[in-house]
Design an enzyme around this catalytic site. Structure first.
Site, PDB file in Angstrom:
ATOM      1  N   SER A  81      -4.665 -84.628 -37.540  1.00 62.13           N
ATOM      2  CA  SER A  81      -5.889 -85.284 -37.862  1.00 62.13           C
ATOM      3  C   SER A  81      -6.875 -84.603 -38.771  1.00 62.13           C
ATOM      4  O   SER A  81      -6.356 -84.135 -39.716  1.00 62.13           O
ATOM      5  CB  SER A  81      -6.479 -85.690 -36.437  1.00 62.13           C
ATOM      6  OG  SER A  81      -7.373 -86.450 -36.438  1.00 62.13           O
ATOM      7  N   HIS A 114      -3.472 -93.626 -34.065  1.00 66.54           N
ATOM      8  CA  HIS A 114      -3.672 -92.298 -34.512  1.00 66.54           C
ATOM      9  C   HIS A 114      -3.294 -91.484 -33.379  1.00 66.54           C
ATOM     10  O   HIS A 114      -2.806 -90.031 -33.546  1.00 66.54           O
ATOM     11  CB  HIS A 114      -4.984 -92.182 -34.912  1.00 66.54           C
ATOM     12  CG  HIS A 114      -5.241 -90.875 -35.312  1.00 66.54           C
ATOM     13  ND1 HIS A 114      -4.737 -90.291 -36.360  1.00 66.54           N
ATOM     14  CD2 HIS A 114      -6.281 -89.844 -34.844  1.00 66.54           C
ATOM     15  CE1 HIS A 114      -5.233 -88.840 -36.538  1.00 66.54           C
ATOM     16  NE2 HIS A 114      -6.252 -88.747 -35.561  1.00 66.54           N
ATOM     17  N   ASP A 115      -3.233 -91.760 -32.133  1.00 67.84           N
ATOM     18  CA  ASP A 115      -2.831 -90.884 -30.946  1.00 67.84           C
ATOM     19  C   ASP A 115      -1.200 -90.496 -30.986  1.00 67.84           C
ATOM     20  O   ASP A 115      -1.105 -89.657 -30.190  1.00 67.84           O
ATOM     21  CB  ASP A 115      -3.126 -91.515 -29.658  1.00 67.84           C
ATOM     22  CG  ASP A 115      -4.446 -91.311 -29.207  1.00 67.84           C
ATOM     23  OD1 ASP A 115      -5.205 -90.389 -29.681  1.00 67.84           O
ATOM     24  OD2 ASP A 115      -4.798 -91.719 -28.250  1.00 67.84           O
ATOM     25  N   ASP A 121      -0.971 -96.150 -37.130  1.00 67.67           N
ATOM     26  CA  ASP A 121      -2.382 -95.336 -37.447  1.00 67.67           C
ATOM     27  C   ASP A 121      -3.405 -95.996 -38.568  1.00 67.67           C
ATOM     28  O   ASP A 121      -2.935 -96.071 -39.731  1.00 67.67           O
ATOM     29  CB  ASP A 121      -1.814 -93.803 -37.808  1.00 67.67           C
ATOM     30  CG  ASP A 121      -3.251 -92.975 -37.702  1.00 67.67           C
ATOM     31  OD1 ASP A 121      -4.294 -93.408 -37.751  1.00 67.67           O
ATOM     32  OD2 ASP A 121      -3.087 -91.580 -38.041  1.00 67.67           O
ATOM     33  N   ARG A 133     -17.895 -91.420 -27.968  1.00 70.71           N
ATOM     34  CA  ARG A 133     -16.425 -91.424 -27.576  1.00 70.71           C
ATOM     35  C   ARG A 133     -15.565 -92.543 -27.433  1.00 70.71           C
ATOM     36  O   ARG A 133     -14.522 -92.579 -27.660  1.00 70.71           O
ATOM     37  CB  ARG A 133     -16.321 -90.426 -26.456  1.00 70.71           C
ATOM     38  CG  ARG A 133     -14.845 -90.136 -25.897  1.00 70.71           C
ATOM     39  CD  ARG A 133     -14.161 -89.245 -27.031  1.00 70.71           C
ATOM     40  NE  ARG A 133     -13.146 -88.453 -26.586  1.00 70.71           N
ATOM     41  CZ  ARG A 133     -12.272 -87.861 -27.367  1.00 70.71           C
ATOM     42  NH1 ARG A 133     -12.595 -87.599 -28.504  1.00 70.71           N
ATOM     43  NH2 ARG A 133     -10.928 -87.438 -27.114  1.00 70.71           N
TER      44      ARG A 133
END
Length: 414
Positions: A147, A365-366, A332, A230
């Site tokens: 990232s 993305h995780d 992603d 968040r």
């Protein structure tokens, strides 16, 4: 053999030209240094130096208890700490032990707050280089990160090309696209529009915690704003298909209750699983992170542009003579496969030894955090054998068509 420590690097001048009298950097090391086996791990946006499990500490670290890459780094893991000396340092501007907005300014005795200088990824890289100098580490066997930590890796190759033998940039890009810039903007405004933000000076007279920093935002600060920020981040980290599989349109269980009151009409409608997930993640994050740090670190990520000051991305990395592995994930949309391939193509044009390894994944993305079985093998092979490693596949070399050819999990069972 592990260590957890904080080092005082003395005065530090940031790219913006402002200085602080003392930069303390929190770091952890794993394994034993033999002179040529050092690997630097660069953490993601809200990560810490606690990259691997620490049996001597019961896997507890102030601020972030869980090792964020514990299934990738450690004895017998992909980045094997019985072979490599792994260093991970918390970046300037964060709130996990390294000096940032929630630290006390030694010249005034007050928390910095938003008087802390603006921070860039280049400042992170220079601080890491100074830390390694203090540890007696010169040239690195590898530098690896995911990232925004992958952006940190790219900056290493641009800034210190002779100091790195091989590099792994995972789920990253040479710059953010406008959509991500826009979402980060909304996230920051959620924080700064919270009345409790108070211009960034919300710490009051609270005593510093074990890291020498102000207590978390939930204790005293813009907790609502940070929670919303968040939640926006978590939406960015998941793919559409993963959210559909994980939550669908299902209502949360009867025991689930909203943490915040809804509008009167909202009470008529179901509280959905996806809402419950976002509320839970926000609550957990506010308990462990600082709102000002979130502002500073997202701005550092937004600011990064590999080609800044150069003619192109390839030109920015032209002095690097080692090997570069780019790892991307099909699901992603934060840092896309296309962005990674564009960077790989620029590197090839410049003559940089690069491979782009694509993983077929629905996690979004995780994936770089939750799929160690897909992330670990190519990184392990990179450190051991370079780009010739058997788990490393260059998508373009394997398929010259215009479409990407994903690498499936089955390839790792060879």
């Amino acid at each position: 053999m592990t260590t957890k420590d904080t080092i005082d690097l003395g005065s530090f001048t940031f790219k913006c030209g402002e200085s602080i009298p003392r930069l303390e950097v929190a770091y952890e090391t794993y394994g034993e240094f033999t002179g040529s086996n050092a690997v630097l791990i660069c953490h993601a946006l809200t990560g810490s130096a606690h990259v691997a499990r620490r049996p001597d500490a019961g896997d507890q670290t102030a601020g972030q208890a869980r090792a964020w890459w514990g299934d990738v780094v450690g004895p017998g893991k992909a980045i094997d700490t019985t072979d490599y000396y792994v260093v991970c340092a918390n970046v300037p501007g964060s709130c996990y032990g390294t000096t940032g907005p929630s630290s006390v300014n030694p010249e005034t005795g007050e928390y910095y707050g938003t008087d802390f200088p603006p921070v860039t990824i280049g400042d992170w890289t220079r601080a890491q280089r100074r830390l390694l100098d203090e540890l007696g580490v010169g040239r690195l066997r590898g530098v690896i990160g995911g990232s925004v930590g992958g952006m940190n890796v790219l900056d290493w190759l641009r800034r210190y090309p002779d100091d790195v033998e091989c590099a792994g940039a995972v789920a990253t890009a040479p710059r953010l696209d406008p959509q991500c810039l826009a979402l980060d903007t909304v996230a920051r405004r959620a924080i700064t529009s919270d009345p409790a933000w108070n211009g960034g000076h919300y710490y009051g007279d609270a005593s510093p915690d074990a890291n020498g920093q102000a207590p978390n935002t939930a204790t005293n600060g813009p907790s609502d704003g940070l929670a919303r920020a968040r939640q926006i981040g978590h939406i960015m980290y998941l793919s559409k298909s993963s959210m559909d599989h994980k939550f669908g349109r299902r209502a949360a269980g009867r025991e689930a209750t909203r943490d915040t009151p809804t509008d009167p009409a909202g009470a008529f409608f179901p509280y959905r699983e996806v809402e419950s997930y976002l509320d839970y993640q926000a609550e957990q994050f506010v308990d462990r992170f600082d709102a000002n740090s979130y502002l500073y670190l997202t701005r550092a990520m937004d600011d990064f542009d590999l080609a800044a000051g150069y003619e192109s991305d390839g030109d920015a990395l032209a002095a690097y003579e080692g090997e570069l592995l780019l790892l991307s994930f099909t699901g992603d949309w934060h840092f896309t496969v296309e962005q990674a391939e564009t960077l790989a193509a620029a590197c090839r044009e410049t003559g940089i030894d690069v491979a782009h390894h694509v993983v077929d994944s629905d996690h979004g993305h995780d994936a770089f955090l939750v799929e160690p079985e897909n992330v670990g093998p190519p990184l392990s092979d990179l450190l051991e054998s370079g780009l010739a490693g058997r788990s490393i596949t260059d998508t373009v070399e394997r398929d010259r068509s215009d479409s990407f050819a994903p690498v499936h999990t089955s390839l790792f069972s060879i």
